[in-house]
Design a protein around this motif. Structure first.
Motif, PDB file in Angstrom:
ATOM      1  N   LEU A  50       0.997  -1.142  -0.132  1.00 14.86           N
ATOM      2  CA  LEU A  50       0.153  -0.256  -0.126  1.00 14.86           C
ATOM      3  C   LEU A  50       1.141   1.393   0.243  1.00 14.86           C
ATOM      4  CD1 LEU A  50      -2.926  -1.115   2.840  1.00 14.86           C
ATOM      5  CD2 LEU A  50      -3.141  -0.999  -0.245  1.00 14.86           C
ATOM      6  N   LEU A  53       2.350   1.891  -3.546  1.00 18.44           N
ATOM      7  CA  LEU A  53       1.143   2.783  -4.498  1.00 18.44           C
ATOM      8  C   LEU A  53       1.265   4.239  -4.497  1.00 18.44           C
ATOM      9  CD1 LEU A  53      -1.951  -0.209  -4.019  1.00 18.44           C
ATOM     10  CD2 LEU A  53      -0.361   0.672  -5.960  1.00 18.44           C
ATOM     11  N   ALA A  54       1.474   3.763  -2.472  1.00 14.58           N
ATOM     12  CA  ALA A  54       0.878   5.692  -2.387  1.00 14.58           C
ATOM     13  C   ALA A  54       2.199   6.220  -2.815  1.00 14.58           C
ATOM     14  CB  ALA A  54       0.716   6.128  -0.811  1.00 14.58           C
ATOM     15  N   HIS A  56       3.298   5.875  -5.712  1.00 12.12           N
ATOM     16  CA  HIS A  56       3.228   6.460  -7.133  1.00 12.12           C
ATOM     17  C   HIS A  56       2.343   7.174  -7.829  1.00 12.12           C
ATOM     18  CE1 HIS A  56       3.820   2.007  -8.220  1.00 12.12           C
ATOM     19  NE2 HIS A  56       5.152   2.217  -8.380  1.00 12.12           N
ATOM     20  N   VAL A  57       1.266   7.373  -6.795  1.00 11.84           N
ATOM     21  CA  VAL A  57       0.510   8.963  -6.509  1.00 11.84           C
ATOM     22  C   VAL A  57       1.491  10.310  -5.970  1.00 11.84           C
ATOM     23  CG1 VAL A  57      -1.483   7.235  -7.288  1.00 11.84           C
ATOM     24  CG2 VAL A  57      -1.100   8.105  -4.805  1.00 11.84           C
ATOM     25  N   SER A  58       1.629   9.856  -5.428  1.00 20.18           N
ATOM     26  CA  SER A  58       2.588  11.221  -4.569  1.00 20.18           C
ATOM     27  C   SER A  58       4.077  11.348  -3.671  1.00 20.18           C
ATOM     28  CB  SER A  58       1.701  11.493  -3.831  1.00 20.18           C
ATOM     29  OG  SER A  58       1.999  12.800  -2.486  1.00 20.18           O
ATOM     30  N   PRO A  59       4.992  11.978  -4.111  1.00 19.74           N
ATOM     31  CA  PRO A  59       5.763  12.015  -3.602  1.00 19.74           C
ATOM     32  C   PRO A  59       5.997  12.269  -2.205  1.00 19.74           C
ATOM     33  CG  PRO A  59       5.133  14.464  -4.746  1.00 19.74           C
ATOM     34  CD  PRO A  59       4.146  13.911  -5.406  1.00 19.74           C
ATOM     35  N   PRO A  61       2.685  12.122   0.619  1.00 22.41           N
ATOM     36  CA  PRO A  61       1.759  11.798   0.828  1.00 22.41           C
ATOM     37  C   PRO A  61       1.520  12.236   1.939  1.00 22.41           C
ATOM     38  CG  PRO A  61       2.837   9.347   0.210  1.00 22.41           C
ATOM     39  CD  PRO A  61       3.908  10.966   0.524  1.00 22.41           C
ATOM     40  N   VAL A  66      -2.555   9.325   4.435  1.00 22.47           N
ATOM     41  CA  VAL A  66      -1.803   7.255   4.220  1.00 22.47           C
ATOM     42  C   VAL A  66      -2.167   6.349   5.784  1.00 22.47           C
ATOM     43  CG1 VAL A  66       0.462   6.267   5.462  1.00 22.47           C
ATOM     44  CG2 VAL A  66       0.061   8.063   3.779  1.00 22.47           C
ATOM     45  N   LEU A  69      -5.277   4.926   4.914  1.00 24.44           N
ATOM     46  CA  LEU A  69      -5.173   3.617   3.527  1.00 24.44           C
ATOM     47  C   LEU A  69      -4.322   2.808   4.263  1.00 24.44           C
ATOM     48  CD1 LEU A  69      -4.103   2.777   0.026  1.00 24.44           C
ATOM     49  CD2 LEU A  69      -1.806   4.171   1.319  1.00 24.44           C
TER      50      LEU A  69
ATOM     51  N   THR B  16      -2.379   3.203 -10.198  1.00 26.12           N
ATOM     52  CA  THR B  16      -1.873   4.469 -10.343  1.00 26.12           C
ATOM     53  C   THR B  16      -2.090   5.302 -11.442  1.00 26.12           C
ATOM     54  OG1 THR B  16      -0.084   3.338  -9.939  1.00 26.12           O
ATOM     55  CG2 THR B  16      -0.919   3.298  -7.817  1.00 26.12           C
ATOM     56  N   ARG B  20      -3.771   8.803 -11.812  1.00 29.81           N
ATOM     57  CA  ARG B  20      -3.147   9.989 -11.294  1.00 29.81           C
ATOM     58  C   ARG B  20      -3.726  10.803 -12.452  1.00 29.81           C
ATOM     59  NH1 ARG B  20       2.670   8.413 -11.045  1.00 29.81           N
ATOM     60  NH2 ARG B  20       2.944   8.284 -13.016  1.00 29.81           N
ATOM     61  N   ARG B  75     -11.792   2.277   0.138  1.00 31.20           N
ATOM     62  CA  ARG B  75     -10.722   3.197   1.180  1.00 31.20           C
ATOM     63  C   ARG B  75      -9.810   3.150   0.806  1.00 31.20           C
ATOM     64  NH1 ARG B  75      -9.663   2.944   8.320  1.00 31.20           N
ATOM     65  NH2 ARG B  75     -11.992   3.370   7.692  1.00 31.20           N
ATOM     66  N   ILE B  76      -8.945   2.012   0.400  1.00 32.42           N
ATOM     67  CA  ILE B  76      -7.489   2.397  -0.571  1.00 32.42           C
ATOM     68  C   ILE B  76      -7.632   3.458  -1.980  1.00 32.42           C
ATOM     69  CG2 ILE B  76      -6.007   1.205  -1.698  1.00 32.42           C
ATOM     70  CD1 ILE B  76      -6.838  -0.807  -0.328  1.00 32.42           C
ATOM     71  N   ALA B  79      -8.723   6.635  -0.557  1.00 32.40           N
ATOM     72  CA  ALA B  79      -6.892   7.672  -0.261  1.00 32.40           C
ATOM     73  C   ALA B  79      -5.837   8.059  -1.457  1.00 32.40           C
ATOM     74  CB  ALA B  79      -6.445   6.559   0.896  1.00 32.40           C
ATOM     75  N   LEU B  80      -6.004   7.003  -1.918  1.00 36.57           N
ATOM     76  CA  LEU B  80      -5.050   7.026  -2.765  1.00 36.57           C
ATOM     77  C   LEU B  80      -5.272   8.364  -3.629  1.00 36.57           C
ATOM     78  CD1 LEU B  80      -4.041   3.030  -4.254  1.00 36.57           C
ATOM     79  CD2 LEU B  80      -2.759   4.820  -3.060  1.00 36.57           C
ATOM     80  N   MET B  83      -4.359  11.876  -1.943  1.00 32.89           N
ATOM     81  CA  MET B  83      -3.287  11.622  -2.523  1.00 32.89           C
ATOM     82  C   MET B  83      -2.754  11.979  -3.957  1.00 32.89           C
ATOM     83  SD  MET B  83      -1.995   8.253  -0.612  1.00 32.89           S
ATOM     84  CE  MET B  83      -1.721   8.004   1.190  1.00 32.89           C
ATOM     85  N   ALA B  84      -3.493  11.611  -4.940  1.00 30.76           N
ATOM     86  CA  ALA B  84      -2.812  12.495  -5.667  1.00 30.76           C
ATOM     87  C   ALA B  84      -3.106  13.786  -6.843  1.00 30.76           C
ATOM     88  CB  ALA B  84      -3.124  10.991  -6.547  1.00 30.76           C
ATOM     89  N   HIS B  86      -3.898  16.027  -4.270  1.00 31.58           N
ATOM     90  CA  HIS B  86      -2.778  16.633  -3.359  1.00 31.58           C
ATOM     91  C   HIS B  86      -1.789  16.866  -3.070  1.00 31.58           C
ATOM     92  CE1 HIS B  86      -0.396  17.161   0.503  1.00 31.58           C
ATOM     93  NE2 HIS B  86      -1.607  18.057   0.530  1.00 31.58           N
ATOM     94  N   ALA B  87      -0.662  15.995  -4.261  1.00 29.13           N
ATOM     95  CA  ALA B  87       0.267  15.976  -4.976  1.00 29.13           C
ATOM     96  C   ALA B  87       0.225  17.029  -6.386  1.00 29.13           C
ATOM     97  CB  ALA B  87       0.686  14.671  -5.643  1.00 29.13           C
TER      98      ALA B  87
END
Lengths: 412, 412
Positions: A50, A53-54, A56-59, A61, A66, A69, B16, B20, B75-76, B79-80, B83-84, B86-87
């Motif tokens: 997990l 994966l985080a 991959h989407v955000s440097p 997060p 988190v 997740l 992912t 994005r 939930r996964i 959350a991802l 994060m994306a 937010h990034a």
């Protein structure tokens, strides 16, 4: 009939076949007449997957997301274990951390348990259910946010639940046979310890023994929870950790119990630090502000007065980049010459009760390492521990030499 | 500045990289000045994978635990996605169903939304955040249990949130370009519909059009939520579903809008049912008690008085085993000869407003299928729909023939 809290680590539930075996063990205990609360970690490498994966989407997060997740991981493993227990004909019910009443501070990713109010756990126990509780997660009441406790948090969840429920014992199931006098993969004649006092286990956990998370042992000591470390697959007697612990027998010459080791540290040397009041203090302030946790610091002992010397710091390898960046940025103010960084150092620790009182233990510790040709950068001592920092390449040799010198192994 | 609820299906967030892309679309809408609430389904096949794990540990997992398990999927993904977003420099926050105030009935696995109290959603919107809400899941207040809404539940979550928040529009992003007059993979000249009234979309969804879950359209109609079905990747205009919808133009001879088809049904024939009052009723009672949802029933029309006849039932294939077991168990009481079961039948439906009033539509429907050599087992009609049950092997041919005969395709 006892009330037992059991905890199973991620490797014990890494696939559905393992989950079925865990369920059989739970049902066996239930059929022996015990009330059971069970904390299961996320399956195998779920948490790392997990986090991948985080990444991959955000440097970077947000910690809140988190936590949203990662808490899915324990929800999955606990629901599956409840199903597997149910399939064997025993009532079971899974609760998330907030449903189980595990309240924490607001600090996402490293929350501390403030209170456990396990009303729903008790209700389900009273109905005859086995109660599965998701470990590692909690709830911050004021913000109504989901939190996580950080690595090893499931041990803490289990022990905190055992304290709140006044359970007879908290059983921690692991992939090893118990707590040993040293890592058996390094020291073949390492001996399993039947019993241990909290203090010794706490020092061992803090010195790198991976069987229990340091914070969870502290929790057990504070609330007097008897912890039983047992093999998840097999029927060995394991190790009991309690206030009594193992008293040194007459045959043992010192109170030394075990040798622990740790390879998660790094060594940072600040070369040419100007001699003067406040320079070292300023340096530690900079590191503290950067969130760097300094384990040990050694100032070069012998140097001409008024001249520059070296300061060697041992810190967690994960804090290394932050420490280097913070010090480089302030190099002009501090006036040091250069930074040297070694990311692969080892630390070996001798652990036992009242060791400082025992004459000659430190001397024998140093003599042993010297005879084994282990170069030492730094030594630190505590009430129940002596630690030495050495090169990672000589770490195993250091462990074996100390284990032999202090006669910790199985006789014969 | 509008308040928009967006919903992305599982295939739009299957990895992912897709997440994005979804985040970019969210940020574009946010930067255009809109307030955004976003519902994301579980990633790709997560739900099926979790159900697979459940099947490995239990032949019949408790529905409560299935809900604990499956809700981890949303939930996964939420959350991802947070994060994306937010990034990309936009504030975002993910909420579980219970945190978002989605309250439901207690029925695990098929809960109905009773109320949406989105106070926390509003708080985060007021702070300028994009709010991600886990779809498909809710909370039964009395038991404090986590529930799921059943397949397609994320559409319903999105539309219910749009209703509660009085959103300007609920955008449903899918892997198709909108709602078509027939499935474009079967009918190459199928035409995308710009606008549709709720009633027509409801009949299409109930007849097998997969673009929206039937219950979600009913929800939209009841609360007057404008639904905009749009392609997740691309910029096509999609289809707007609202109270107005598309009025039949002067060129179109009938009010027929689309052809839908469904291959999820099975056909069960009860052969040699004794003629007599109460036998058919008893049979339907048995099926209802077994939880079987009978779609269509056809009694053999012509038979000698007092003699046994056949009763043909169309039901969801997933209910087939339960129906067979229930009837076999009561065979002696009911006195029928045998059961015949065909698990692969098709159903083709012609959908439009006021079709029953339109003279000759049913006749032309039957003539068309007959000319296309499609054998029909049963016909059923409703205010805005005519359906025929046929062999699965002739289903595509039936769809193409009706689409052509009623001139639904693109001109030229």
């Amino acid at each position: 009939m006892a009330l037992i809290v059991q905890k199973y680590g991620g490797s014990s539930v890494r696939d559905t076949e393992c989950i079925r075996r865990v369920a059989e063990r739970i049902v066996t205990a239930r059929e022996a007449g015990h009330d059971l609360v069970v904390v299961v970690s996320a399956m195998g490498d779920t948490t790392d997957e997990l986090l991948g994966l985080a990444g991959h989407v955000s440097p970077m997060p947000p910690r809140r997301e988190v936590d949203m997740l990662l808490t899915a991981g324990e929800r999955i493993s606990n629901a599956l274990t409840a199903m597997a227990v149910h399939a064997l004909g025993t009532d079971a019910c899974s609760l998330s951390g907030d449903q189980a009443g595990v309240f924490t501070t607001a600090a996402h990713g490293r929350a501390l348990i403030t209170e456990v109010l396990p009303d729903r756990v008790r209700q389900h126990l009273d109905r005859g259910s086995v109660v599965l509780v998701a470990g590692f997660q909690g709830f911050h009441r004021e913000s109504e946010e989901i939190t996580t406790l950080g690595r090893g948090g499931s041990d803490t969840t289990a022990i905190a639940l055992a304290a709140a429920l006044k359970a007879d014992v908290c059983e921690i199931y692991t992939d090893v046979d118990g707590v040993f006098t040293a890592d058996p993969r390094i020291v073949p004649d390492a001996r399993r310890l039947d019993r241990l006092p909290y203090e010794t286990m706490e020092e061992m956990a803090a010195s790198g023994a991976k069987v229990l998370a340091p914070r969870s042992v502290e929790f057990a000591r504070r609330y007097g929870v008897t912890v039983h470390v047992r093999p998840a697959h097999g029927s060995g007697p394991g190790t009991v950790i309690s206030a009594e612990g193992e008293q040194p027998s007459a045959e043992v010459r010192s109170a030394v119990t075990a040798v622990a080791h740790d390879r998660s540290g790094a060594e940072l040397t600040v070369c040419g630090v100007p001699d003067g009041p406040g320079t070292t203090a300023a340096l530690f302030r900079i590191l503290a502000d950067a969130g760097v946790d300094v384990d040990t610091a050694v100032q070069q002992a012998v140097r001409p007065p008024g001249r520059c010397g070296d300061l060697t710091l041992v810190l967690p390898r994960s804090d290394g980049p932050a420490a280097l960046a913070a010090l480089r940025e302030r190099r002009a103010d501090l006036g040091f010459d250069e930074l040297r960084y070694d990311p692969s150092i080892g630390k070996v620790s001798l652990i036992g009760t009242g060791m400082r009182a025992e004459a000659g233990v430190i001397a024998r510790f140093c003599e042993t390492l010297s005879a084994a040709e282990v170069d030492i950068t730094a030594i630190s001592t505590a009430e129940s521990r002596i630690s030495a920092v050495c090169g990672a390449d000589r770490l195993h040799e250091a462990v074996r030499a100390l284990h032999a010198a202090f006669e910790l192994g199985s006789p014969g």
